[in-house]
Design a protein around this motif. Structure first.
Motif, PDB file in Angstrom:
ATOM      1  N   MET A 124      -1.148   9.745  13.020  1.00 41.48           N
ATOM      2  CA  MET A 124      -0.553   8.536  12.732  1.00 41.48           C
ATOM      3  C   MET A 124      -0.803   8.386  11.125  1.00 41.48           C
ATOM      4  SD  MET A 124       2.262   7.151  14.479  1.00 41.48           S
ATOM      5  CE  MET A 124       3.353   6.024  14.129  1.00 41.48           C
ATOM      6  N   GLY A 125      -1.654   7.573  10.437  1.00 41.89           N
ATOM      7  CA  GLY A 125      -2.245   7.439   9.555  1.00 41.89           C
ATOM      8  C   GLY A 125      -1.258   8.102   8.216  1.00 41.89           C
ATOM      9  N   TYR A 126      -1.034   9.493   8.959  1.00 44.18           N
ATOM     10  CA  TYR A 126      -0.498  10.640   7.376  1.00 44.18           C
ATOM     11  C   TYR A 126       1.002  10.595   7.012  1.00 44.18           C
ATOM     12  CZ  TYR A 126      -5.692  12.833   7.938  1.00 44.18           C
ATOM     13  OH  TYR A 126      -6.737  13.063   8.226  1.00 44.18           O
ATOM     14  N   LEU A 127       1.232   9.604   8.344  1.00 43.99           N
ATOM     15  CA  LEU A 127       2.340   9.168   8.238  1.00 43.99           C
ATOM     16  C   LEU A 127       3.564   8.857   7.203  1.00 43.99           C
ATOM     17  CD1 LEU A 127       3.650  10.152  11.782  1.00 43.99           C
ATOM     18  CD2 LEU A 127       3.790  11.836  10.323  1.00 43.99           C
ATOM     19  N   ALA A 128       4.041   8.974   6.518  1.00 38.59           N
ATOM     20  CA  ALA A 128       4.569   7.732   5.958  1.00 38.59           C
ATOM     21  C   ALA A 128       5.995   7.063   6.594  1.00 38.59           C
ATOM     22  CB  ALA A 128       5.455   8.663   4.825  1.00 38.59           C
ATOM     23  N   PRO A 129       5.740   5.457   5.994  1.00 33.20           N
ATOM     24  CA  PRO A 129       6.217   4.444   6.312  1.00 33.20           C
ATOM     25  C   PRO A 129       7.969   5.324   7.111  1.00 33.20           C
ATOM     26  CG  PRO A 129       5.168   3.973   4.928  1.00 33.20           C
ATOM     27  CD  PRO A 129       4.994   5.317   5.109  1.00 33.20           C
ATOM     28  N   GLU A 130       8.599   5.387   5.864  1.00 28.67           N
ATOM     29  CA  GLU A 130       9.760   5.836   5.938  1.00 28.67           C
ATOM     30  C   GLU A 130      10.167   7.431   7.316  1.00 28.67           C
ATOM     31  OE1 GLU A 130       8.452   8.935   3.060  1.00 28.67           O
ATOM     32  OE2 GLU A 130       8.483   7.099   3.664  1.00 28.67           O
ATOM     33  N   LEU A 131       8.935   8.034   7.465  1.00 32.06           N
ATOM     34  CA  LEU A 131       9.076   9.036   8.204  1.00 32.06           C
ATOM     35  C   LEU A 131       8.914   8.079   9.751  1.00 32.06           C
ATOM     36  CD1 LEU A 131       8.784  12.602   8.470  1.00 32.06           C
ATOM     37  CD2 LEU A 131       7.134  11.953   8.857  1.00 32.06           C
ATOM     38  N   GLU A 166      -8.287   3.795  11.870  1.00 26.93           N
ATOM     39  CA  GLU A 166      -9.592   3.718  12.379  1.00 26.93           C
ATOM     40  C   GLU A 166     -10.023   2.785  14.148  1.00 26.93           C
ATOM     41  OE1 GLU A 166     -12.653   5.278  13.137  1.00 26.93           O
ATOM     42  OE2 GLU A 166     -12.206   5.810  11.439  1.00 26.93           O
ATOM     43  N   VAL A 167      -9.148   3.433  14.776  1.00 26.27           N
ATOM     44  CA  VAL A 167      -9.105   2.683  16.060  1.00 26.27           C
ATOM     45  C   VAL A 167      -9.945   1.222  16.707  1.00 26.27           C
ATOM     46  CG1 VAL A 167      -8.600   2.589  19.002  1.00 26.27           C
ATOM     47  CG2 VAL A 167      -7.523   4.830  17.268  1.00 26.27           C
ATOM     48  N   LYS A 168     -11.327   2.107  16.329  1.00 23.82           N
ATOM     49  CA  LYS A 168     -12.146   0.941  16.401  1.00 23.82           C
ATOM     50  C   LYS A 168     -12.536   0.278  15.380  1.00 23.82           C
ATOM     51  CE  LYS A 168     -14.764   4.327  19.976  1.00 23.82           C
ATOM     52  NZ  LYS A 168     -15.245   5.016  20.242  1.00 23.82           N
ATOM     53  N   ALA A 169     -12.184   0.554  14.985  1.00 20.80           N
ATOM     54  CA  ALA A 169     -12.038  -0.953  13.663  1.00 20.80           C
ATOM     55  C   ALA A 169     -11.883  -2.091  13.880  1.00 20.80           C
ATOM     56  CB  ALA A 169     -11.962  -0.211  12.607  1.00 20.80           C
ATOM     57  N   LEU A 170     -11.989  -3.470  13.017  1.00 24.22           N
ATOM     58  CA  LEU A 170     -11.914  -4.607  12.657  1.00 24.22           C
ATOM     59  C   LEU A 170      -9.925  -4.197  12.827  1.00 24.22           C
ATOM     60  CD1 LEU A 170     -13.794  -6.598  11.068  1.00 24.22           C
ATOM     61  CD2 LEU A 170     -14.024  -6.525  13.248  1.00 24.22           C
ATOM     62  N   LEU A 196      -8.075  -1.037   9.910  1.00 27.76           N
ATOM     63  CA  LEU A 196      -7.089  -0.226  10.999  1.00 27.76           C
ATOM     64  C   LEU A 196      -6.593   0.346  10.245  1.00 27.76           C
ATOM     65  CD1 LEU A 196      -6.870   0.467  13.789  1.00 27.76           C
ATOM     66  CD2 LEU A 196      -4.321  -0.901  13.394  1.00 27.76           C
ATOM     67  N   VAL A 197      -6.278   0.437   9.202  1.00 24.18           N
ATOM     68  CA  VAL A 197      -5.268   1.293   8.185  1.00 24.18           C
ATOM     69  C   VAL A 197      -6.048   1.296   7.261  1.00 24.18           C
ATOM     70  CG1 VAL A 197      -3.010   2.459   7.264  1.00 24.18           C
ATOM     71  CG2 VAL A 197      -3.471   0.774   9.856  1.00 24.18           C
ATOM     72  N   LEU A 198      -6.359   3.128   7.200  1.00 24.59           N
ATOM     73  CA  LEU A 198      -7.489   3.001   6.046  1.00 24.59           C
ATOM     74  C   LEU A 198      -6.054   2.794   4.412  1.00 24.59           C
ATOM     75  CD1 LEU A 198      -9.710   4.832   4.855  1.00 24.59           C
ATOM     76  CD2 LEU A 198      -8.740   6.554   4.862  1.00 24.59           C
ATOM     77  N   VAL A 199      -4.878   3.079   4.481  1.00 24.01           N
ATOM     78  CA  VAL A 199      -4.702   3.129   2.955  1.00 24.01           C
ATOM     79  C   VAL A 199      -4.453   1.676   2.726  1.00 24.01           C
ATOM     80  CG1 VAL A 199      -2.461   2.792   2.056  1.00 24.01           C
ATOM     81  CG2 VAL A 199      -3.277   4.717   2.770  1.00 24.01           C
ATOM     82  N   ASP A 200      -4.166   0.666   3.617  1.00 26.88           N
ATOM     83  CA  ASP A 200      -4.077  -1.017   3.767  1.00 26.88           C
ATOM     84  C   ASP A 200      -5.582  -1.324   3.215  1.00 26.88           C
ATOM     85  OD1 ASP A 200      -1.587  -0.845   4.021  1.00 26.88           O
ATOM     86  OD2 ASP A 200      -1.735  -1.493   6.021  1.00 26.88           O
TER      87      ASP A 200
END
Length: 130
Positions: free
Chosen positions: A1-8, A38-42, A46-50
């Motif tokens: 999921m984290g590899y998918l661009a927002p528009e995709l 990262e499902v188990k992250a705070l 959660l979202v690496l890019v952010d």
């Protein structure tokens, strides 16, 4: 999921720009030693890019580097990879570089990638110096 661009996720239509987004997520994943989601992250991690972008904005981009490296890395190279990863991961597809540009940045044919200037990736003043 984290590899998918927002528009995709909205259109379901892959483009070269959505591929660039995925490559940016991969670059950040390699530097950080974390998966793009990262499902188990705070919640804020959660979202690496952010998470990486927030650390960059706070002036602590090296805080995202995989701790398993034990500090044994070239800071300049890591900063280039982080910056290119963020540039590739811009929310707006038109703000992302082409893969040709990405290769030129990574091979240092070009001094540094320009930072994306939309709302999410607003450039703090301290990042604009060379």
């Amino acid at each position: 999921m984290g590899y998918l661009a927002p528009e995709l996720t909205r259109t379901g239509k892959p483009t070269t720009s959505s591929d660039v987004y995925a490559f940016g997520a991969l670059l950040l994943e390699v530097v950080c030693g974390r998966r793009p989601i990262e499902v188990k992250a705070l919640l804020e991690e959660l979202v690496l890019v952010d998470w990486v972008w927030e650390r960059w904005r706070m002036g602590a981009p090296l805080a995202v580097v995989d701790p398993r490296l034990g500090g044994a890395f070239d800071e300049v190279e890591v900063l280039v990879v982080i910056k290119v990863g963020l540039y590739c991961s811009a929310e707006a597809p038109e703000k992302r570089p082409s893969m040709r540009q990405v290769v030129r940045y990574l091979e240092r044919e070009v001094a540094r990638p320009p930072l994306v200037l939309d709302e999410m990736f607003a450039t703090p003043e301290f990042l604009q110096e060379e």
